[in-house]
Design a protein around this motif. Structure first.
Motif, PDB file in Angstrom:
ATOM      1  N   TRP A   3       2.323 110.629 -57.062  1.00 33.20           N
ATOM      2  CA  TRP A   3       1.572 111.298 -56.570  1.00 33.20           C
ATOM      3  C   TRP A   3       0.159 111.481 -57.445  1.00 33.20           C
ATOM      4  CZ3 TRP A   3       1.006 111.747 -51.268  1.00 33.20           C
ATOM      5  CH2 TRP A   3       2.080 111.493 -50.700  1.00 33.20           C
ATOM      6  N   ILE A   4       0.617 112.012 -58.632  1.00 28.07           N
ATOM      7  CA  ILE A   4      -0.548 112.187 -59.580  1.00 28.07           C
ATOM      8  C   ILE A   4      -1.457 110.972 -59.491  1.00 28.07           C
ATOM      9  CG2 ILE A   4      -1.134 112.823 -61.702  1.00 28.07           C
ATOM     10  CD1 ILE A   4       1.510 114.297 -61.849  1.00 28.07           C
ATOM     11  N   VAL A   5      -0.975 109.823 -59.912  1.00 25.00           N
ATOM     12  CA  VAL A   5      -1.300 108.583 -59.905  1.00 25.00           C
ATOM     13  C   VAL A   5      -2.523 108.209 -58.587  1.00 25.00           C
ATOM     14  CG1 VAL A   5      -1.295 105.932 -60.397  1.00 25.00           C
ATOM     15  CG2 VAL A   5       0.060 107.699 -61.716  1.00 25.00           C
ATOM     16  N   LEU A   6      -1.755 108.644 -57.648  1.00 25.70           N
ATOM     17  CA  LEU A   6      -2.457 108.378 -56.282  1.00 25.70           C
ATOM     18  C   LEU A   6      -3.836 109.146 -56.262  1.00 25.70           C
ATOM     19  CD1 LEU A   6      -2.650 106.866 -53.707  1.00 25.70           C
ATOM     20  CD2 LEU A   6      -1.135 108.730 -52.613  1.00 25.70           C
ATOM     21  N   ILE A   7      -3.690 110.289 -56.778  1.00 25.60           N
ATOM     22  CA  ILE A   7      -4.697 111.301 -56.686  1.00 25.60           C
ATOM     23  C   ILE A   7      -5.757 110.675 -57.574  1.00 25.60           C
ATOM     24  CG2 ILE A   7      -5.683 113.670 -57.395  1.00 25.60           C
ATOM     25  CD1 ILE A   7      -2.929 114.574 -56.237  1.00 25.60           C
ATOM     26  N   ILE A   8      -5.291 110.394 -58.761  1.00 28.17           N
ATOM     27  CA  ILE A   8      -6.326 109.923 -60.011  1.00 28.17           C
ATOM     28  C   ILE A   8      -7.020 108.492 -59.229  1.00 28.17           C
ATOM     29  CG2 ILE A   8      -6.271 108.474 -61.994  1.00 28.17           C
ATOM     30  CD1 ILE A   8      -4.224 110.426 -62.942  1.00 28.17           C
ATOM     31  N   THR A  57       1.299 105.931 -46.246  1.00 27.46           N
ATOM     32  CA  THR A  57       1.055 107.196 -46.633  1.00 27.46           C
ATOM     33  C   THR A  57      -0.049 107.067 -47.896  1.00 27.46           C
ATOM     34  OG1 THR A  57       3.217 108.213 -45.841  1.00 27.46           O
ATOM     35  CG2 THR A  57       2.010 109.522 -47.568  1.00 27.46           C
ATOM     36  N   ALA A  58       0.367 106.377 -48.810  1.00 32.84           N
ATOM     37  CA  ALA A  58      -0.583 106.096 -50.044  1.00 32.84           C
ATOM     38  C   ALA A  58      -1.835 105.638 -49.680  1.00 32.84           C
ATOM     39  CB  ALA A  58       0.181 105.031 -50.893  1.00 32.84           C
ATOM     40  N   TYR A  59      -2.307 104.739 -48.528  1.00 35.79           N
ATOM     41  CA  TYR A  59      -3.551 104.321 -48.285  1.00 35.79           C
ATOM     42  C   TYR A  59      -4.252 105.281 -47.729  1.00 35.79           C
ATOM     43  CZ  TYR A  59      -6.942 101.653 -46.485  1.00 35.79           C
ATOM     44  OH  TYR A  59      -8.320 100.948 -45.996  1.00 35.79           O
ATOM     45  N   ALA A  60      -3.531 106.169 -46.599  1.00 40.41           N
ATOM     46  CA  ALA A  60      -4.336 107.259 -45.774  1.00 40.41           C
ATOM     47  C   ALA A  60      -4.512 108.508 -47.027  1.00 40.41           C
ATOM     48  CB  ALA A  60      -3.249 107.858 -45.063  1.00 40.41           C
ATOM     49  N   ILE A  61      -3.972 108.603 -47.898  1.00 41.50           N
ATOM     50  CA  ILE A  61      -4.190 109.693 -48.965  1.00 41.50           C
ATOM     51  C   ILE A  61      -5.427 109.222 -49.880  1.00 41.50           C
ATOM     52  CG2 ILE A  61      -3.452 111.040 -50.758  1.00 41.50           C
ATOM     53  CD1 ILE A  61      -2.058 112.130 -48.384  1.00 41.50           C
ATOM     54  N   TRP A  62      -5.288 108.140 -50.105  1.00 38.17           N
ATOM     55  CA  TRP A  62      -6.414 107.462 -50.924  1.00 38.17           C
ATOM     56  C   TRP A  62      -7.584 107.358 -50.531  1.00 38.17           C
ATOM     57  CZ3 TRP A  62      -8.232 102.311 -50.467  1.00 38.17           C
ATOM     58  CH2 TRP A  62      -8.831 101.521 -51.594  1.00 38.17           C
ATOM     59  N   THR A  63      -7.650 106.926 -49.168  1.00 38.71           N
ATOM     60  CA  THR A  63      -8.891 106.831 -48.350  1.00 38.71           C
ATOM     61  C   THR A  63      -9.279 108.217 -47.921  1.00 38.71           C
ATOM     62  OG1 THR A  63      -7.720 106.554 -46.092  1.00 38.71           O
ATOM     63  CG2 THR A  63      -8.465 104.451 -47.277  1.00 38.71           C
ATOM     64  N   MET A  92     -10.901 118.881 -42.462  1.00 38.19           N
ATOM     65  CA  MET A  92     -10.004 118.228 -41.656  1.00 38.19           C
ATOM     66  C   MET A  92      -9.365 117.123 -42.371  1.00 38.19           C
ATOM     67  SD  MET A  92     -11.099 118.666 -37.651  1.00 38.19           S
ATOM     68  CE  MET A  92     -11.939 117.589 -37.763  1.00 38.19           C
ATOM     69  N   ILE A  93     -10.001 116.369 -42.819  1.00 41.43           N
ATOM     70  CA  ILE A  93      -9.512 115.166 -43.710  1.00 41.43           C
ATOM     71  C   ILE A  93      -8.653 115.795 -44.739  1.00 41.43           C
ATOM     72  CG2 ILE A  93     -10.136 113.436 -45.260  1.00 41.43           C
ATOM     73  CD1 ILE A  93     -12.798 112.800 -43.613  1.00 41.43           C
ATOM     74  N   LEU A  94      -9.043 116.551 -45.603  1.00 40.91           N
ATOM     75  CA  LEU A  94      -8.195 117.111 -46.761  1.00 40.91           C
ATOM     76  C   LEU A  94      -6.865 117.747 -45.994  1.00 40.91           C
ATOM     77  CD1 LEU A  94     -10.864 118.552 -48.857  1.00 40.91           C
ATOM     78  CD2 LEU A  94      -9.673 116.400 -49.149  1.00 40.91           C
ATOM     79  N   ALA A  95      -6.896 118.411 -45.066  1.00 40.37           N
ATOM     80  CA  ALA A  95      -5.987 118.914 -44.173  1.00 40.37           C
ATOM     81  C   ALA A  95      -4.708 117.894 -44.034  1.00 40.37           C
ATOM     82  CB  ALA A  95      -5.923 119.766 -43.371  1.00 40.37           C
ATOM     83  N   ALA A  96      -5.168 116.899 -43.476  1.00 40.72           N
ATOM     84  CA  ALA A  96      -4.317 115.658 -42.901  1.00 40.72           C
ATOM     85  C   ALA A  96      -3.750 115.153 -44.169  1.00 40.72           C
ATOM     86  CB  ALA A  96      -5.136 114.805 -42.201  1.00 40.72           C
ATOM     87  N   ALA A  97      -4.385 114.988 -45.389  1.00 40.67           N
ATOM     88  CA  ALA A  97      -3.746 114.305 -46.500  1.00 40.67           C
ATOM     89  C   ALA A  97      -2.688 115.460 -47.088  1.00 40.67           C
ATOM     90  CB  ALA A  97      -5.028 114.122 -47.571  1.00 40.67           C
ATOM     91  N   VAL A  98      -3.015 116.551 -46.898  1.00 37.13           N
ATOM     92  CA  VAL A  98      -1.961 117.607 -47.477  1.00 37.13           C
ATOM     93  C   VAL A  98      -0.608 117.505 -46.458  1.00 37.13           C
ATOM     94  CG1 VAL A  98      -1.242 120.078 -47.737  1.00 37.13           C
ATOM     95  CG2 VAL A  98      -3.385 119.043 -48.863  1.00 37.13           C
ATOM     96  N   GLY A  99      -1.089 117.474 -45.270  1.00 36.72           N
ATOM     97  CA  GLY A  99       0.177 117.231 -44.304  1.00 36.72           C
ATOM     98  C   GLY A  99       0.951 115.866 -44.474  1.00 36.72           C
ATOM     99  N   LEU A 100       0.201 114.839 -44.836  1.00 38.30           N
ATOM    100  CA  LEU A 100       1.117 113.677 -45.053  1.00 38.30           C
ATOM    101  C   LEU A 100       1.806 113.931 -46.266  1.00 38.30           C
ATOM    102  CD1 LEU A 100      -1.707 110.956 -44.165  1.00 38.30           C
ATOM    103  CD2 LEU A 100       0.503 111.225 -43.181  1.00 38.30           C
ATOM    104  N   LYS A 101       1.396 114.425 -47.289  1.00 36.69           N
ATOM    105  CA  LYS A 101       2.369 114.813 -48.382  1.00 36.69           C
ATOM    106  C   LYS A 101       3.413 115.626 -48.102  1.00 36.69           C
ATOM    107  CE  LYS A 101       3.338 115.957 -52.767  1.00 36.69           C
ATOM    108  NZ  LYS A 101       4.754 115.889 -52.712  1.00 36.69           N
TER     109      LYS A 101
END
Length: 104
Positions: A3-8, A57-63, A92-101
């Protein structure tokens, strides 16, 4: 760790997108080098994180990080509109990313 690497990876994506704008303003070797470094780092980190995270999940968070981050950088540094509707959409984009996590 994934998850940390994905945020990076998402932050590298923001760097790459930012450099596209900088290259359009002033094409030089430094801007092009940082552009290449940004996207290479982004794809490398995304690839690493996808070894242990689901692809969707990874692709959605990354984008999501790239999209929201690019919009925020544009508002802060490139005089793009700071209209409240844009800010709500970014939230809303950020909330969706947190929701996926939370459900991953």
């Amino acid at each position: 760790m994934a998850w940390i690497v994905l945020i990076i990876a998402g932050l590298f994506e923001v760097l790459g997108v930012t450099m596209i704008n900088k290259i359009n303003q002033k094409p030089n070797a430094l801007n092009i080098s940082v552009f290449v470094l940004g996207f290479a780092g982004s794809f490398g980190c995304l690839s690493y994180s996808m070894a242990s995270l689901p692809m969707g999940t990874a692709y959605a968070i990354w984008t999501g990080i790239g999209t929201a981050g690019g919009a925020i950088v544009g508002m802060l540094f490139f005089q793009e509109s700071k209209d409240w509707k844009r800010i709500v959409c970014i939230a809303m984009i950020l909330a969706a990313a947190v929701g996926l996590k939370l459900i991953a």
